[in-house]
Structures are given as C-alpha cells and as structure tokens.
Write an enzyme that holds these catalytic residues in place. Structure first.
Site, PDB file in Angstrom:
ATOM      1  N   LYS A   1       2.312   4.601   1.309  1.00  0.00           N
ATOM      2  CA  LYS A   1       2.383   5.156   2.663  1.00  0.00           C
ATOM      3  C   LYS A   1       2.133   6.663   2.569  1.00  0.00           C
ATOM      4  CE  LYS A   1       5.131   5.123   6.862  1.00  0.00           C
ATOM      5  NZ  LYS A   1       4.905   6.526   7.169  1.00  0.00           N
TER       6      LYS A   1
ATOM      7  N   CYS B   1       6.835  52.593   2.194  1.00  0.00           N
ATOM      8  CA  CYS B   1       7.903  51.895   1.476  1.00  0.00           C
ATOM      9  C   CYS B   1       7.341  51.339   0.159  1.00  0.00           C
ATOM     10  CB  CYS B   1       8.407  50.746   2.345  1.00  0.00           C
ATOM     11  SG  CYS B   1       9.472  49.590   1.487  1.00  0.00           S
TER      12      CYS B   1
ATOM     13  N   LYS C   1      10.718   3.061   3.431  1.00  0.00           N
ATOM     14  CA  LYS C   1      10.731   4.524   3.288  1.00  0.00           C
ATOM     15  C   LYS C   1      11.622   4.945   2.129  1.00  0.00           C
ATOM     16  CE  LYS C   1       9.423   7.159   6.446  1.00  0.00           C
ATOM     17  NZ  LYS C   1       9.363   7.221   7.882  1.00  0.00           N
TER      18      LYS C   1
ATOM     19  N   CYS D   1      13.712  50.713   0.373  1.00  0.00           N
ATOM     20  CA  CYS D   1      13.562  52.151   0.608  1.00  0.00           C
ATOM     21  C   CYS D   1      14.655  52.703   1.522  1.00  0.00           C
ATOM     22  CB  CYS D   1      12.191  52.475   1.184  1.00  0.00           C
ATOM     23  SG  CYS D   1      11.983  51.946   2.891  1.00  0.00           S
TER      24      CYS D   1
ATOM     25  N   CYS E   1      15.899  48.541   5.175  1.00  0.00           N
ATOM     26  CA  CYS E   1      15.088  47.963   4.106  1.00  0.00           C
ATOM     27  C   CYS E   1      15.865  48.032   2.787  1.00  0.00           C
ATOM     28  CB  CYS E   1      13.778  48.738   4.006  1.00  0.00           C
ATOM     29  SG  CYS E   1      12.811  48.292   2.567  1.00  0.00           S
TER      30      CYS E   1
ATOM     31  N   ASP F   1       1.706  10.451   3.427  1.00  0.00           N
ATOM     32  CA  ASP F   1       2.370  11.338   4.374  1.00  0.00           C
ATOM     33  C   ASP F   1       1.335  12.287   4.966  1.00  0.00           C
ATOM     34  OD1 ASP F   1       4.447  12.313   5.768  1.00  0.00           O
ATOM     35  OD2 ASP F   1       5.436  13.317   4.094  1.00  0.00           O
TER      36      ASP F   1
ATOM     37  N   GLU G   1       0.852  -1.191   0.000  1.00  0.00           N
ATOM     38  CA  GLU G   1       0.000   0.000   0.000  1.00  0.00           C
ATOM     39  C   GLU G   1       0.884   1.235   0.000  1.00  0.00           C
ATOM     40  OE1 GLU G   1      -2.269  -0.348   3.601  1.00  0.00           O
ATOM     41  OE2 GLU G   1      -3.328  -2.143   2.927  1.00  0.00           O
TER      42      GLU G   1
ATOM     43  N   TYR H   1      -7.323   2.407   5.606  1.00  0.00           N
ATOM     44  CA  TYR H   1      -6.639   1.175   5.248  1.00  0.00           C
ATOM     45  C   TYR H   1      -6.812  -0.007   6.196  1.00  0.00           C
ATOM     46  CZ  TYR H   1      -3.169   3.587   8.156  1.00  0.00           C
ATOM     47  OH  TYR H   1      -2.546   4.285   9.148  1.00  0.00           O
TER      48      TYR H   1
ATOM     49  N   CYS I   1      10.453  46.559   7.837  1.00  0.00           N
ATOM     50  CA  CYS I   1      10.702  47.922   7.374  1.00  0.00           C
ATOM     51  C   CYS I   1       9.653  48.817   8.024  1.00  0.00           C
ATOM     52  CB  CYS I   1      10.583  47.978   5.851  1.00  0.00           C
ATOM     53  SG  CYS I   1      10.394  49.645   5.208  1.00  0.00           S
TER      54      CYS I   1
HETATM   55 ZN   LIG Z   1      11.133  49.719   2.927  1.00  0.00          ZN
END
Ligand SMILES: [Zn+2]
Length: 667
Positions: free
Chosen positions: A118, A433, A316, A413, A410, A120, A116, A228, A428
């Site tokens: 597996k 900005c 796995k 700016c 930033c 996740d 089957e 399952y 920022c």
């Molecule tokens: Zn900025």
C-alpha cells in the site's frame, strides 16, 4: 535536416517511438540500451524537427512532457467509476474476519488473494485513448477529481503511449503517485536553503507537487508512479487481478514487483509480517498491505458497500512511534534569521534510525502541543523521514517539568527577534548576525549555488569568527595571507581555496541569483527569472507586477524578491559582487529547440518589441541578427517591412509572419 513535411512526419514518428522505447528501458526496467549522449541526440533531433514543423508535433511526443502553461486552478473531472477508498484493518484478527466474510459469501468456491504494497502517495486515474495518454486526474472526493494532466505528463515513468503490442487502446488505469524518500530529502534540503518550509512527509510532498499549478515546478519534483488496477476498458482484460497487473506491465505501465498471490489467509499474514520490517529497504513509503480477491468475477459478485469494495481490505501498519524524554528546546537561526525551535531528545531508535533531535516547526506549533522540558513525549517518524514530536504524555508528569521559554532575542547575536504580524516565525533583525551570515555563506558556497570547493562549515565558522568575512562579497577580497592566519590552514589549502573562489566568478547568472539566498528563490525560480529577465539590471528595474507575471514566479516570490532588491544594503552587496567579476547577466549559449537557428526581424511587430522577440529566440537557444546573410534561417516580417524583406526573398529565406513566429516559439 529533413525539409519535406511527409518525411519529417515519419521521422518524428520514428523518433517518438524510439525515445519512448528507451524511456521504458531506462525508467521502468533500469537497463538502458543506449548512452545518455545518444539519447540526447535523438531528443535534440526531435526537438528541432518539431520547431520546424510545429503543426506536426505528436501529442505523445516526449517533448510534450513539460509543455503546459501555469494554471489558475485545475479543471474538475468526473470519474467514470467512483474511486472508492479501501476499508482498513489493523490486526490479524480483523483480517481473518475479512477472510471469513469473503468465504461465507462465496460459499464453496475456492478463493485466491493477491497482496500488494500500500503505497503512501496520492491516488490517480490515467486515461489512455487509442493508446495515448489523454488525461490524468487526482482522486479528489472519489467522484470528482482534478485534471492534473500536464503535471502527470512530467512523470517520466508514466508512458505517454501504451506499447502497441499490448493490444490495449482505450483504458483507464489507477494507481498511486509518490515521492521516493531520497527525493524528499533532497527536495527539503533545497527548500530549506531557499527559506521555504520543508515537506513533513513523502505523501504531502507528492500531493503538493502533483497539485502545482505550474508544470515546470512539478517537472522538477522527483515523482514516481505505481499502477494497480484497470478501472475502465474498451478492450478485453484478463479475468484475475494478477493477470491484469501482468497485462499493465506488458503495456509499459509501471507495476510493483512485490505483488504476490496466496490461497490461504495465514500465508497472507506471514507476508504482512515480513514486510513490516522489509519496508525500510524499499526507498519509498508504504503504510500497509492491500489484500484483494484475485478473481474479477468474484470481485464483481462481492460488489461494494456505499463506501468500500467488499473484495479488498488494507492492512495498516502501526505508525513508527516511540516514547522518549524531551531534554531541551533550542532555537536555531537560519539564513533569513528565522528562529526554529528544535527538540533535543534522549536518543532513541525508531524504525532503524536513531533519533536525537526533532523539529518543532515554529512557535505556534510548539505551543499547540503544550510541551514542557522534561516531558515524556511520543515521537514519530512521519512518512519515515523527519522525526516529529506528536504529543507530551501528560499523565507521566512528575511536577519537575519546566516551561519552554520562547526566545525574544537571537540566541547567537542577542539582537531582538521579532515576529511580524501574520508571520508564523520570529526572526533575528540583525542582518549581520553571525549565525545568519554563516548560513548565507554556506548557501552561497554550496554546490547548487557558487560551488566553491573547500568552503565548508568549518572554514565558514573560522572566517566569520575571525571577522575576515562579513558578507558573501568579502570572499572575493580574501588573500592567501589572511587564510594562513587561521588555525590549521596551510599553504596548499589556502592556495586551493583562493583559486576555488576565483573560479566561482565563472558561474552563470542564474546560479549567482540563486546564491544570493533570496527568500523563496530556489533553483527553479532563479532559472525562470533568468529566462524572463536575463540580467540583474532588468530585475532591479522591474516592478512587482512585472515580476509576478513571470512564468513560475508568483506574488509571494515577487514580493520577497522586490523586498530584497529594494534593501540598500543588498544593492551595495550586488554592486560589490559585480565588481568582483560575478556574472550579472545571462551569458553563453542556451540549448533549446532553436539551437543554431538565426532569426532576423524586419518591419513593425504588433505583439512584442523587436528586442523582446530577440530575447525570446535567445531563450530558446537561437540567435537574432540584424542583417540578412547566408546564415540567416528565418526572416520574421512585420508591418511595412523594408529592404531586408526584399533581400530575404531574393535569397529564398524562410519567411514567417509574426503570428507564425509566435506559434513557433509557443506563445
Ligand atoms: Zn542574530
């Protein structure tokens, strides 16, 4: 409309059966027999019957999928039989050893295996009693899990009742709840727009969603399930694993179509090999193949160790990792000013996808990994979606690597980028900005928000760079002439853009609220706030307490919202948007269980004001009026009712006490 309770009861039964049948056709078999419209009609009929006869609502009614209230925490559930985890193996040799152990224990008996996928996801146990889903629990520590029934019910591929013909009544089945990759991508997009951190992979997203205390939020998450095993049953179940899966399928439970039976371990290994690459095309994540002994009586005789069953093993797959060079790290400025470090990589293919950038999440995370520019790094597509830098290969350093300099200003700016106490991100501080303005505009114009066609990233860049737009309200002062001054914009497109901007003033208040781009206020939260408050005015006058008590709104959202609304600049922005004609209150008809119903309140109500009662009715699609007339459906009578009560009795209207009314609206 049916008036007689007995007829209502049987019609409700019919509708529930019919809707479950169509759900199964749609969600499990992908072959609907009726149109969405016809389906909606069945649903609406059922909802209005249930509103009229709230005592007759069936527990397995599809309307009950999203009915739970937010919880403070999940009750605990002791599993009937321990949910053991599987032993893992990582190589063909180890799987052959497993096969030899099995054959040794079983002596001369022949052995069959089922392989089957597996998944996740998150292990769950579903309990059906008399065919009706009564409980859904997480695996927890294997002995004690959490009761997540109200969230489980929101998953449309989980039947609320088993098919009657299947002969199963009281059973517990186990399986995996997961989020499809497309669902994760979409969810992450909306989270990023709302200033929320994205989920790293589908498993985290599934777990986070299933463990949401508010079922409304869980319902908005694209979860799916594959089951399952039977872990308990009062009915006879088949004697092999593959027949059990078939029996589950017949009962309407979702089972993977990719389970195959083998009689030799070599064939199992070929199968495992084939799926390692085929898994890319599944649309959801698997991290291996589970190999089980097919015969249940053999399983029983093989038994289990303290931790794992002896009759099964999980092969796995290795994670999808590759080594490449870290070329540079740049800081991107988001809508809320957050600076996110992004790794630029020498492009490399991982699991069929070319990766050239990876998120480093935040400063701390980046420092923890100890990366340097020029490093060879191990890159992984975690959960097959977002590429991540796992670690630097320190042993391959030459001495030419450079430290990563954390930006304190930033990059766009040049304003200070400040990290507040307790925050993991640096922001920022300049609200105007250009990078932030652009992100805010992009969000504002996006499809889920104001849906302004033609206002894509290229136009937004031009508008901001030319100084035509400094905040979102400036959009509504744009003229065709101004647009024509921009490169590459001709008469026709200028006209289209202006008319698209004008059209956007028709958007509902909940969209306006979402479009403002307040931190943590995504679509779902905007809807919840609209349901609860109905207008910007009421939002502005509500304190943190009132906000955080709203269903689907917690303290964090309430804080972010209050911060936003208390900022005078935002106040002015809202005023300008209102002047531009944007909706600042809920309008139009809401479709709900009370659609088309007219309520009248008379006398003094105890639990809530008449105004609040009216709003409650409206939120569910109904209407309240102040005079008794032909069109009045219900008269709700409080203490010391006046002449309206007498008139209602004379006109033989349905009279409800306040308690009856509250029950009807689910309070
Ligand atoms: Zn900025």
């Amino acid at each position: 409309m049916v008036d007689d309770p007995e007829r209502a009861r049987s019609r409700m039964r019919e509708l529930v059966d019919s809707i479950s049948h169509h759900d199964e056709r749609y969600y499990l078999e992908d072959s609907p027999e009726i149109t969405d419209f016809e389906y909606d009609q069945l649903f609406t009929e059922l909802k209005s019957l249930e509103a009229k006869f709230p005592d007759l609502v069936l527990p397995e009614s599809p309307t009950q999928r999203v009915s739970g209230k937010p919880l403070d925490r999940f009750p605990q559930v002791e599993h009937r039989a321990a949910m053991l985890s599987l032993d893992n193996c990582y190589s063909p040799e180890e799987l052959r050893e497993f096969d030899s152990r099995i054959r040794k224990w079983l002596g001369s008996e022949s052995v069959e295996y089922v392989a089957e996928l597996k998944i996740d996801g998150l292990g769950i146990a579903l309990l059906y009693e008399d065919g009706v889903l009564v409980r859904g629990a997480t695996r927890g520590d294997g002995l004690i899990g959490e009761d997540v029934t109200s969230n489980i019910k929101t998953i449309r591929s989980i039947p609320l009742r088993l098919n009657r013909e299947s002969g199963l009544s009281t059973v517990e089945v186990r399986g995996e709840v997961f989020m499809p990759i497309a669902g994760l991508n979409e969810l992450n997009l909306t989270r990023e727009k709302a200033g929320e951190p994205p989920f790293a992979n589908t498993r985290n997203a599934a777990a986070g969603s299933l463990r949401q205390l508010d079922p409304k939020i869980a319902a908005s998450r694209p979860l799916d399930v594959l089951l399952y095993t039977f872990s308990y049953s009062t009915d006879a179940i088949p004697s092999t694993q593959d027949a059990c899966l078939e029996s589950m399928r017949n009962a309407g439970l979702r089972v993977s179509p990719h389970t195959i039976k083998f009689s030799s371990i070599d064939d199992v290994l070929d199968h495992i090999d084939a799926w390692e690459s085929k898994r890319e095309s599944l649309g959801y994540d698997i991290d291996g193949i589970v190999v089980k002994v097919n015969s249940l009586s053999q399983q029983e005789r093989l038994g289990h160790t303290a931790k794992n069953p002896r009759w099964a093993i999980a092969y796995k797959y290795p994670p999808k990792q590759r080594v490449t060079r870290l070329l540079d790290v740049a800081f991107q400025v988001g809508r809320t000013g957050a600076l996110t470090p992004v790794a630029y990589l020498d492009p490399i293919e991982i699991g069929g996808v070319t990766v050239s950038r990876a998120t480093l999440h935040n400063e701390d995370e980046m420092k923890r990994k100890g990366l340097m520019i020029g490093d060879f790094v191990l890159v992984e597509r975690a959960g097959e979606v977002i590429p991540q830098v796992v670690r630097p290969l320190v042993e391959r350093r030459t001495g030419d690597e450079r430290e990563i300099v954390v930006q304190k200003v930033c990059p766009v700016c040049g304003s200070d980028a400040v990290r507040e106490d307790g925050e993991s991100v640096r922001r920022c501080v300049n609200a105007s900005c250009p990078a932030q303005v652009k992100e805010r505009l992009a969000h504002f114009c996006s499809r889920g928000a104001m849906d302004i066609e033609g206002a894509g990233p290229a136009l937004i860049d031009q508008l901001v760079d030319a100084g035509l737009v400094k905040d979102v309200s400036d959009l509504y002062n744009l003229t065709e002439q101004a647009l024509l001054s921009l490169d590459g914009i001709a008469d026709k497109s200028a006209r289209n853009i202006i008319s698209a901007i004008r059209d956007s003033t028709d958007r509902d208040f909940e969209r306006v609220l979402y479009a403002l781009g307040i931190r943590h206020v995504g679509r779902t939260t905007a809807v919840a706030l609209t349901d609860a408050f109905g207008s910007m005015e009421r939002l502005l006058s509500s304190d943190i307490d009132g906000l955080s008590k709203t269903e689907g709104v917690g303290a964090v959202v309430a804080g972010a919202l209050r911060d936003f609304l208390d900022n005078p600049e935002n106040g002015h922005l809202i005023e300008r948007l209102a002047e531009a004609g944007l909706k600042m209150e809920r309008t139009g008809k809401v479709e709900g269980p009370l659609s088309g119903k007219v309520f009248l309140f008379t006398g003094e109500l105890k639990a809530l004001s008449r105004e609040d009662a009216g709003e409650l009715v409206e939120a569910l699609g109904g209407r309240s009026s102040s005079t008794v007339s032909k069109s009045t459906d219900y008269v709700v009578v409080g203490e010391n009712p006046g002449s309206k009560f007498e008139k209602a009795k004379k006109l033989r209207k349905t009279i409800l006490s306040e308690d009856e009314f509250l029950r009807m609206v689910g309070k």
